[in-house]
Design a protein around this motif. Structure first.
Motif, mmCIF file in Angstrom:
data_model
loop_
_atom_site.group_PDB
_atom_site.id
_atom_site.type_symbol
_atom_site.label_atom_id
_atom_site.label_comp_id
_atom_site.label_asym_id
_atom_site.label_seq_id
_atom_site.Cartn_x
_atom_site.Cartn_y
_atom_site.Cartn_z
ATOM 1 N N PHE A 53 44.477 76.414 -4.835
ATOM 2 C CA PHE A 53 45.134 76.999 -3.963
ATOM 3 C C PHE A 53 44.426 78.592 -3.932
ATOM 4 O O PHE A 53 44.390 79.107 -4.678
ATOM 5 C CB PHE A 53 46.380 77.383 -3.958
ATOM 6 C CG PHE A 53 47.446 75.996 -3.507
ATOM 7 C CD1 PHE A 53 47.755 75.452 -2.452
ATOM 8 C CD2 PHE A 53 47.704 75.431 -4.850
ATOM 9 C CE1 PHE A 53 48.566 74.247 -2.572
ATOM 10 C CE2 PHE A 53 48.473 74.210 -4.751
ATOM 11 C CZ PHE A 53 48.739 73.683 -3.479
ATOM 12 N N ARG A 63 53.769 72.565 -5.185
ATOM 13 C CA ARG A 63 52.483 71.759 -5.115
ATOM 14 C C ARG A 63 53.401 70.451 -4.362
ATOM 15 O O ARG A 63 52.620 69.727 -3.742
ATOM 16 C CB ARG A 63 52.054 71.310 -6.298
ATOM 17 C CG ARG A 63 53.150 70.481 -7.328
ATOM 18 C CD ARG A 63 52.211 70.108 -8.734
ATOM 19 N NE ARG A 63 51.299 69.209 -8.447
ATOM 20 C CZ ARG A 63 50.227 68.957 -9.357
ATOM 21 N NH1 ARG A 63 50.122 69.831 -10.034
ATOM 22 N NH2 ARG A 63 49.280 67.813 -9.110
ATOM 23 N N ARG A 75 47.437 74.282 3.774
ATOM 24 C CA ARG A 75 46.870 73.104 4.013
ATOM 25 C C ARG A 75 45.517 72.982 4.478
ATOM 26 O O ARG A 75 44.530 72.386 3.867
ATOM 27 C CB ARG A 75 47.548 71.833 4.692
ATOM 28 C CG ARG A 75 49.094 71.392 3.826
ATOM 29 C CD ARG A 75 49.271 69.960 4.666
ATOM 30 N NE ARG A 75 50.383 69.759 3.960
ATOM 31 C CZ ARG A 75 51.770 69.584 4.517
ATOM 32 N NH1 ARG A 75 52.013 69.699 5.794
ATOM 33 N NH2 ARG A 75 52.927 68.978 3.829
ATOM 34 N N ARG A 125 52.611 75.870 -8.645
ATOM 35 C CA ARG A 125 51.828 74.624 -9.044
ATOM 36 C C ARG A 125 52.753 73.880 -9.723
ATOM 37 O O ARG A 125 52.161 72.514 -10.023
ATOM 38 C CB ARG A 125 50.654 74.886 -9.678
ATOM 39 C CG ARG A 125 49.413 75.464 -8.740
ATOM 40 C CD ARG A 125 48.258 75.831 -9.821
ATOM 41 N NE ARG A 125 47.647 74.692 -10.411
ATOM 42 C CZ ARG A 125 46.720 74.080 -9.765
ATOM 43 N NH1 ARG A 125 46.013 74.197 -8.607
ATOM 44 N NH2 ARG A 125 46.260 72.928 -10.372
ATOM 45 N N PHE A 165 53.028 69.642 -0.675
ATOM 46 C CA PHE A 165 51.446 69.384 -0.341
ATOM 47 C C PHE A 165 51.377 67.978 -0.478
ATOM 48 O O PHE A 165 50.284 67.598 -0.558
ATOM 49 C CB PHE A 165 50.592 70.248 -0.843
ATOM 50 C CG PHE A 165 50.783 71.699 -0.404
ATOM 51 C CD1 PHE A 165 50.564 72.257 0.803
ATOM 52 C CD2 PHE A 165 51.517 72.614 -1.104
ATOM 53 C CE1 PHE A 165 50.640 73.498 1.192
ATOM 54 C CE2 PHE A 165 51.827 73.877 -0.882
ATOM 55 C CZ PHE A 165 51.385 74.167 0.460
ATOM 56 N N LEU A 223 44.009 75.157 0.552
ATOM 57 C CA LEU A 223 44.000 74.302 -0.177
ATOM 58 C C LEU A 223 42.746 73.574 -0.523
ATOM 59 O O LEU A 223 42.266 72.990 0.617
ATOM 60 C CB LEU A 223 45.217 72.904 0.024
ATOM 61 C CG LEU A 223 45.322 72.013 -0.747
ATOM 62 C CD1 LEU A 223 45.380 72.274 -2.255
ATOM 63 C CD2 LEU A 223 46.521 70.937 -0.290
#
Length: 188
Positions: free
Chosen positions: A33, A174, A10, A153, A177, A14
């Motif tokens: 990413f 994904r 994160r 993803r 997140f 990201l």
């Protein structure tokens, strides 16, 4: 998986942008990413390698490898950690194109024909990039039925790999997140 690794992804990998990022799949997204920010970082590489080593603990695997360049630092870290854990697994990588000098090979490293291989990837989207590595390794007579990725993803890789008889095993997706597709204005 490690809460610390999730936090590091994160914080360091990201990325968000006002402009769209072009993805290896050809698609565009307003988030990206950039796993090289972690896979070349000592703590990040260590945590990624530990998570993958845990997944490989009960696997019968002769080699791990992946497509240049995203997989290279991860494969190197996992291979080293496997030796330290007492279950050495050599690594290799697959070039996107052959060099015009030297051995002129697409696969670099000690990979042996007939080996059981698990392919490693940093980020999967549609799975097309990682399938290039799978197909080249299979062309050399090796068996591949699993791909481990740091982040999926969730844009078709699992389904596309399944069509090739491959199971995709993500450390994270994904969804880990809290990325909502509609809120991101993503063009898939």
């Amino acid at each position: 998986m490690s809460d610390r690794l999730l936090t590091l992804i994160r914080e360091r990998a990201l990325l968000f942008g006002e402009r769209d990022f072009k993805l290896a799949s050809g698609g565009r997204s307003n988030f990206f990413f950039d796993m090289k920010n972690l896979s070349f970082d000592p703590e990040g590489a260590n945590l990624i390698a530990d998570a993958i080593i845990e997944l490989l603990r009960d696997e019968e695997v002769d080699f791990i490898g992946g497509l240049e360049s995203g997989a290279i630092p991860i494969v190197a870290a996992v291979s080293l950690k496997s030796w330290l854990a007492g279950k050495p697994i050599p690594g290799f990588f697959v070039r996107k194109t052959t060099k015009e000098r030297g051995t002129d090979k697409l696969v670099e490293g000690p990979l042996l024909r007939g080996s059981k291989v698990i392919i490693i990837d940093d980020v999967t989207t549609s799975g097309e990039s990682v399938l290039r590595a799978v197909r080249e390794v299979r062309r050399l007579g090796c068996a591949v039925d699993k791909v481990i990725t740091v982040v999926d993803r969730l844009e078709g890789a699992s389904e596309n790999l399944k069509e090739e008889g491959i199971t995709l095993i993500p450390l994270y997706t994904r969804d880990d997140f809290s990325l909502e597709r509609d809120e991101l204005g993503e063009s898939l």
